[in-house]
Write a protein that holds these residues in place. Sequence first.
Motif, PDB file in Angstrom:
ATOM      1  N   ARG A 148       0.818  -1.215   0.000  1.00 19.05           N
ATOM      2  CA  ARG A 148       0.000   0.000   0.000  1.00 19.05           C
ATOM      3  C   ARG A 148       0.857   1.273   0.000  1.00 19.05           C
ATOM      4  O   ARG A 148       0.318   2.381   0.103  1.00 19.05           O
ATOM      5  N   HIS A 149       2.167   1.115  -0.032  1.00 20.27           N
ATOM      6  CA  HIS A 149       3.092   2.257  -0.019  1.00 20.27           C
ATOM      7  C   HIS A 149       2.833   3.151   1.212  1.00 20.27           C
ATOM      8  O   HIS A 149       2.711   4.363   1.113  1.00 20.27           O
ATOM      9  N   MET A 150       2.739   2.529   2.334  1.00 23.69           N
ATOM     10  CA  MET A 150       2.458   3.233   3.592  1.00 23.69           C
ATOM     11  C   MET A 150       3.721   3.959   4.068  1.00 23.69           C
ATOM     12  O   MET A 150       4.833   3.416   3.971  1.00 23.69           O
ATOM     13  N   ASP A 151       3.558   5.197   4.573  1.00 22.72           N
ATOM     14  CA  ASP A 151       4.732   5.942   5.050  1.00 22.72           C
ATOM     15  C   ASP A 151       5.214   5.361   6.370  1.00 22.72           C
ATOM     16  O   ASP A 151       4.473   4.702   7.106  1.00 22.72           O
ATOM     17  N   GLU A 152       6.468   5.650   6.695  1.00 26.76           N
ATOM     18  CA  GLU A 152       7.111   5.030   7.861  1.00 26.76           C
ATOM     19  C   GLU A 152       6.488   5.474   9.177  1.00 26.76           C
ATOM     20  O   GLU A 152       6.406   4.688  10.130  1.00 26.76           O
ATOM     21  N   ALA A 153       6.056   6.729   9.261  1.00 32.46           N
ATOM     22  CA  ALA A 153       5.479   7.214  10.519  1.00 32.46           C
ATOM     23  C   ALA A 153       4.195   6.459  10.850  1.00 32.46           C
ATOM     24  O   ALA A 153       3.962   6.050  12.003  1.00 32.46           O
ATOM     25  N   LYS A 154       3.337   6.263   9.842  1.00 32.47           N
ATOM     26  CA  LYS A 154       2.090   5.530  10.079  1.00 32.47           C
ATOM     27  C   LYS A 154       2.387   4.080  10.417  1.00 32.47           C
ATOM     28  O   LYS A 154       1.746   3.484  11.302  1.00 32.47           O
ATOM     29  N   LEU A 155       3.355   3.478   9.716  1.00 36.28           N
ATOM     30  CA  LEU A 155       3.719   2.092  10.003  1.00 36.28           C
ATOM     31  C   LEU A 155       4.237   1.951  11.431  1.00 36.28           C
ATOM     32  O   LEU A 155       3.902   0.985  12.135  1.00 36.28           O
ATOM     33  N   ALA A 156       5.045   2.906  11.876  1.00 36.89           N
ATOM     34  CA  ALA A 156       5.576   2.843  13.244  1.00 36.89           C
ATOM     35  C   ALA A 156       4.443   2.914  14.253  1.00 36.89           C
ATOM     36  O   ALA A 156       4.458   2.242  15.297  1.00 36.89           O
ATOM     37  N   GLY A 157       3.402   3.741  13.972  1.00 35.36           N
ATOM     38  CA  GLY A 157       2.269   3.819  14.878  1.00 35.36           C
ATOM     39  C   GLY A 157       1.494   2.520  14.936  1.00 35.36           C
ATOM     40  O   GLY A 157       1.075   2.083  16.019  1.00 35.36           O
ATOM     41  N   LEU A 158       1.318   1.858  13.786  1.00 38.71           N
ATOM     42  CA  LEU A 158       0.617   0.572  13.762  1.00 38.71           C
ATOM     43  C   LEU A 158       1.415  -0.511  14.473  1.00 38.71           C
ATOM     44  O   LEU A 158       0.839  -1.435  15.070  1.00 38.71           O
ATOM     45  N   MET A 159       2.734  -0.411  14.413  1.00 39.30           N
ATOM     46  CA  MET A 159       3.568  -1.396  15.094  1.00 39.30           C
ATOM     47  C   MET A 159       3.399  -1.365  16.609  1.00 39.30           C
ATOM     48  O   MET A 159       3.628  -2.362  17.295  1.00 39.30           O
ATOM     49  N   ASP A 160       2.987  -0.209  17.141  1.00 44.39           N
ATOM     50  CA  ASP A 160       2.834  -0.085  18.591  1.00 44.39           C
ATOM     51  C   ASP A 160       1.439  -0.465  19.061  1.00 44.39           C
ATOM     52  O   ASP A 160       1.138  -0.379  20.256  1.00 44.39           O
ATOM     53  N   ASP A 161       0.550  -0.884  18.130  1.00 40.84           N
ATOM     54  CA  ASP A 161      -0.801  -1.290  18.529  1.00 40.84           C
ATOM     55  C   ASP A 161      -0.749  -2.562  19.362  1.00 40.84           C
ATOM     56  O   ASP A 161       0.197  -3.371  19.274  1.00 40.84           O
ATOM     57  N   ASN A 162      -1.814  -2.761  20.158  1.00 37.49           N
ATOM     58  CA  ASN A 162      -1.911  -3.974  20.960  1.00 37.49           C
ATOM     59  C   ASN A 162      -2.203  -5.167  20.053  1.00 37.49           C
ATOM     60  O   ASN A 162      -2.864  -5.052  19.022  1.00 37.49           O
ATOM     61  N   LEU A 163      -1.729  -6.298  20.493  1.00 34.89           N
ATOM     62  CA  LEU A 163      -1.938  -7.532  19.747  1.00 34.89           C
ATOM     63  C   LEU A 163      -2.369  -8.618  20.723  1.00 34.89           C
ATOM     64  O   LEU A 163      -1.690  -8.873  21.723  1.00 34.89           O
ATOM     65  N   LEU A 164      -3.521  -9.242  20.405  1.00 35.41           N
ATOM     66  CA  LEU A 164      -3.992 -10.376  21.207  1.00 35.41           C
ATOM     67  C   LEU A 164      -3.663 -11.646  20.443  1.00 35.41           C
ATOM     68  O   LEU A 164      -4.137 -11.855  19.310  1.00 35.41           O
ATOM     69  N   VAL A 165      -2.845 -12.474  21.044  1.00 32.73           N
ATOM     70  CA  VAL A 165      -2.429 -13.739  20.434  1.00 32.73           C
ATOM     71  C   VAL A 165      -3.151 -14.868  21.150  1.00 32.73           C
ATOM     72  O   VAL A 165      -2.985 -15.047  22.364  1.00 32.73           O
ATOM     73  N   VAL A 166      -3.992 -15.609  20.416  1.00 28.10           N
ATOM     74  CA  VAL A 166      -4.757 -16.721  20.983  1.00 28.10           C
ATOM     75  C   VAL A 166      -4.366 -17.992  20.235  1.00 28.10           C
ATOM     76  O   VAL A 166      -4.467 -18.055  19.000  1.00 28.10           O
ATOM     77  N   ALA A 167      -3.909 -18.975  20.992  1.00 25.34           N
ATOM     78  CA  ALA A 167      -3.488 -20.249  20.392  1.00 25.34           C
ATOM     79  C   ALA A 167      -4.209 -21.394  21.089  1.00 25.34           C
ATOM     80  O   ALA A 167      -4.349 -21.377  22.324  1.00 25.34           O
ATOM     81  N   ILE A 168      -4.709 -22.366  20.291  1.00 27.11           N
ATOM     82  CA  ILE A 168      -5.373 -23.532  20.877  1.00 27.11           C
ATOM     83  C   ILE A 168      -4.776 -24.785  20.263  1.00 27.11           C
ATOM     84  O   ILE A 168      -4.274 -24.787  19.134  1.00 27.11           O
ATOM     85  N   ARG A 169      -4.833 -25.847  21.051  1.00 19.82           N
ATOM     86  CA  ARG A 169      -4.423 -27.168  20.543  1.00 19.82           C
ATOM     87  C   ARG A 169      -5.595 -28.110  20.751  1.00 19.82           C
ATOM     88  O   ARG A 169      -6.082 -28.257  21.888  1.00 19.82           O
TER      89      ARG A 169
END
Length: 478
Positions: A148-169
């Motif tokens: 999407r040719h995203m600029d670095e500042a916006k990408l850096a902001g998205l990198m700091d978003d919360n992430l919920l990791v759910v794993a099941i077996r």
Amino acid sequence: MKFPSPALPRPKSLMGQMLMAVAAALLLVQGIGALLVFRAQRESFEVGMANAAAFRLVAETRGPGALERMRRGDRPAFGGAQPRGFPVEFATASPARPGEDRDARAEARIARILDDQELQASEVVVLHRTVRGDAAARRTLERRAARRHMDEAKLAGLMDDNLLVVAIRQPARANWMVARIRSPRVVNLLLVPLLAQTLVIYLVLVGAVALILRRITRPLAALTRRVEQFAYAPGSAGQLEPSGPDDMQRLIVAHNAMEARIVAMLDEKDVMLGAIGHDLKTPLAALRVRIESVENDAERGRMAGTIEDIVRTLDDILSLARVGRPSDPRERTELSALVASVVEEYEDMGDPVELGDTQRIVLEARSTWLRRALRNLIGNALRYGERARVTLSREGGSAVIRIEDDGPGIPEAEIEGMMNPFVRGDPSRNSATGGAGLGLALARAIADQHGGALVLANRLSPAGKVEGLTARLEIPAA
């Protein structure tokens, strides 16, 4: 070394103190309310995130069509913000790193959701990370940004978003199914709007309370100024117009009635004093003429001295009674010149009065009354202390005139009482002096008339012996 914490300034006015108390109470209530709302919203947000992750796993086990239906809208909503996910992946090992904290409460919640959806899981792992802290999510986001040719500042902001990791077996399966859900940071999503809402409510409530308090305290402040003005110059201005709430209006009306009665009594007193002064001075003047016929010079001198003492006492009594309602206005006065002229009067008569250091001070004053006060204080110093030293200086916002003598001083317990009318010192201080004990009382009344004060203090030697008395006459010069 422990330094004391600086004390916060406390308002002195009634409105300031009431507003501070109300503001503090509102802040406490709003803070508790905001905290409870934030916790409820965060709980709802976390439940929504867990539901989204669980349904993504369920959809993956039931085929692409189910996942597509979920993407079209068959998914739970929470707070108006939709979680953005990553492709479900399969791994041979748990995504939890050694020592990484797991969310046991979220694991139990997701296990219940999966059980309701008839998806059995032998083990559930829930982790909280940032996108930057998860390798798979970081790679996926970087690929999307490149497409999407995203600029670095916006990408850096998205990198700091919360992430919920759910794993099941699942039972009888060796691999793990991992879903990742990205969402904006909770601070931006929940806390900032809540704080803004709380601040607006707080400002509105405090503003309304301030308007109410202002309506109450404005007439009270006007009444205070009127009382202060009346204390220095009774009857000098018209009465205060009633305003404010009903209770405050009744208070102002009662004050106006009391003020009118006091002014009427003072007027009656002035008329009575004028009549007494006239009725007494007329026969005294006749007696002064008649004693001239007395042939014995010594007897005639004693009689004349007695009449003069009576006249001086009468003048002091009338002056003390009228000092509270001066008829002459204040005028711009150079105090240093006034003090010097009074000292010169005594020097011309050969009295041991010395003028010390003086500063040029100009102020609004009633010079006639100040001269009277200085003469009384210098006269007392000469009468009881044999000599007088006069100085003038500025201290802060006041002009301070000091009159020092070399007498025996006054016992500490009697200093305050000596400034009351008709109180005289111990006979041991009086070297054949007369007077009715009105000099200090009149000087203090004149100081009060100018908004100042008269302070008496013994002057001590280094050994603690009394060396004389210092009379300190303070007059506001600001």
